[in-house]
Design a protein around this motif. Structure first.
Motif, mmCIF file in Angstrom:
data_model
loop_
_atom_site.group_PDB
_atom_site.id
_atom_site.type_symbol
_atom_site.label_atom_id
_atom_site.label_comp_id
_atom_site.label_asym_id
_atom_site.label_seq_id
_atom_site.Cartn_x
_atom_site.Cartn_y
_atom_site.Cartn_z
ATOM 1 N N GLN A 196 4.212 2.047 -15.470
ATOM 2 C CA GLN A 196 5.604 1.887 -15.077
ATOM 3 C C GLN A 196 5.757 0.784 -14.034
ATOM 4 N N ALA A 197 4.824 0.737 -13.084
ATOM 5 C CA ALA A 197 4.892 -0.284 -12.042
ATOM 6 C C ALA A 197 4.752 -1.687 -12.629
ATOM 7 N N GLY A 200 7.864 -2.819 -14.203
ATOM 8 C CA GLY A 200 9.017 -2.868 -13.319
ATOM 9 C C GLY A 200 9.960 -1.690 -13.488
ATOM 10 N N GLU A 201 9.449 -0.581 -14.024
ATOM 11 C CA GLU A 201 10.275 0.608 -14.235
ATOM 12 C C GLU A 201 10.183 1.544 -13.031
ATOM 13 N N ASP A 202 11.172 2.405 -12.897
ATOM 14 C CA ASP A 202 11.093 3.442 -11.870
ATOM 15 C C ASP A 202 9.973 4.409 -12.222
ATOM 16 N N ILE A 255 3.745 2.695 -5.238
ATOM 17 C CA ILE A 255 4.755 1.678 -4.932
ATOM 18 C C ILE A 255 4.257 0.750 -3.822
ATOM 19 N N THR A 260 5.912 -3.278 -5.162
ATOM 20 C CA THR A 260 7.158 -3.295 -5.911
ATOM 21 C C THR A 260 8.203 -2.460 -5.181
ATOM 22 N N GLN A 262 10.306 -0.206 -6.865
ATOM 23 C CA GLN A 262 10.835 0.802 -7.778
ATOM 24 C C GLN A 262 11.292 2.047 -7.035
ATOM 25 N N LYS A 263 12.208 2.732 -7.647
ATOM 26 C CA LYS A 263 12.630 4.030 -7.149
ATOM 27 C C LYS A 263 11.798 5.113 -7.824
#
Length: 329
Positions: A196-197, A200-202, A255, A260, A262-263
């Motif tokens: 995911q990181a 670029g995804e949460d 994170i 990054t 991301q949330k």
């Protein structure tokens, strides 16, 4: 004369690292894998070596290896939630029929066999940390049961061969292990978060993230397995890192590691997802003189750099997109 070892599941994440270790130690290594979840790229650097040979074979079929065998490492099994949810029957068969074939081969060759069990035999534990005397809390008919019960049966039949036939057996209860060659998005926490990181995804956390895991770097895991195989101990031994962390805190670490922004998003906790997972490694310390050496910070940097340096095409191959929601281990 070099010792000869069969490693099933040789093209998998952990199996391939074990092939590397035993080649390094001077063994003749026979790798066996049906490549359902393994990847030949994990062992392609070994193919041309004179002391390595690869057999493309499904161990739920009759297993034959010509010549002598000194040791067998039985690591063939889907190990990620996405895999064993997708192929539940094969998961049960490799843990039962496949194990029976490996034990029969060990008996025929008078070889010592080590089977790869798992912390999942403890289920959603009511004892914390988990020691080898704990019988576990497993839902046999739940979605995770195909993996958990296959491994529990595997332990039972292994001990039956040990007691009835006098077979030299070893049982490694493997806790969450990570490192290079894992497959992104295979249902386990670390590759899922890293995948995911990188995209670029949460980051997706199931439940409120208070459930805990304990992560062991692959080099430490391999060292523990190596020592257990060569030991004189036949009872199960936990091999894992007791450095426990909540999933929510771990997502924050990822994170920070990736730099990054991301949330963290939250989804419903899957059925029977263990709320705590931490090995008691007192037995490993006493019997094997083993404990993990690689910190999570160091191991995660190595693992993240590995995935970050893979090309886009290779990253795509190492993803598994059949399920968007899955059980996390």
């Amino acid at each position: 004369m070099a010792k000869r070892i069969l490693i099933t599941g040789a093209a998998g994440f952990l199996g391939s690292h074990l092939c590397d270790r035993f080649i390094k130690e001077g063994f003749e290594v026979i790798g066996m894998d049906n490549l359902i979840t393994g990847d030949v790229k994990n062992i392609e650097h070994l193919i041309k070596l004179k002391n390595f040979e690869f057999h493309h074979h499904d161990i739920t079929k009759f297993v034959h290896v010509a010549g002598k065998l000194d040791y067998i490492l039985h690591f063939a099994s889907p190990a990620s939630p996405i895999d064993y949810l997708k192929i539940p029957i094969q998961t049960l068969k490799v843990g039962s029929v496949g194990t029976l074939h490996c034990l029969g081969l060990a008996k025929e060759k008078n070889a010592r066999i080590l089977i790869a069990s798992t912390s999942e035999v403890y289920g959603d534990p009511q004892v914390h940390p988990q020691n080898e005397e704990y019988y576990g809390n497993v839902n046999a008919i739940g979605p995770r049961g195909v993996y958990d019960e296959a491994k529990r049966f595997q332990e039972s039949i292994t001990m039956a061969y040990h007691r009835f036939h006098g077979l030299e057996t070893r049982i490694a209860r493997i806790f969450n292990t990570y490192g290079p060659r894992m497959r992104l998005n295979d249902g386990r926490v670390i590759p899922a978060f890293i995948g995911q990181a990188l995209r670029g995804e949460d980051l997706t956390v199931f439940g409120d993230g208070s459930q805990t895991r304990s992560f062991c770097f692959v080099d430490d895991q391999v060292e523990g397995i190596y020592r257990l195989l060569l030991s004189d101990y036949s009872e199960p031994v936990n091999i894992g890192n007791p450095d426990e962390i909540s999933i929510l805190d771990f997502a924050s670490e990822i994170i920070k590691l990736t730099g990054t922004d991301q949330k963290i998003t939250f989804e419903e906790l899957p059925q029977d997802d263990p709320m705590q997972r931490q090995p008691d490694i007192s037995r490993a310390k006493e019997v094997l003189g083993w404990e993990p050496k690689v910190s999570r910070e160091e191991g995660m940097k190595i693992t993240y750099d590995y995935f970050k340096n893979l090309g886009a095409e290779e990253l795509e191959k190492r993803e598994h997109k059949d399920f968007s929601k899955h059980i996390r281990r």
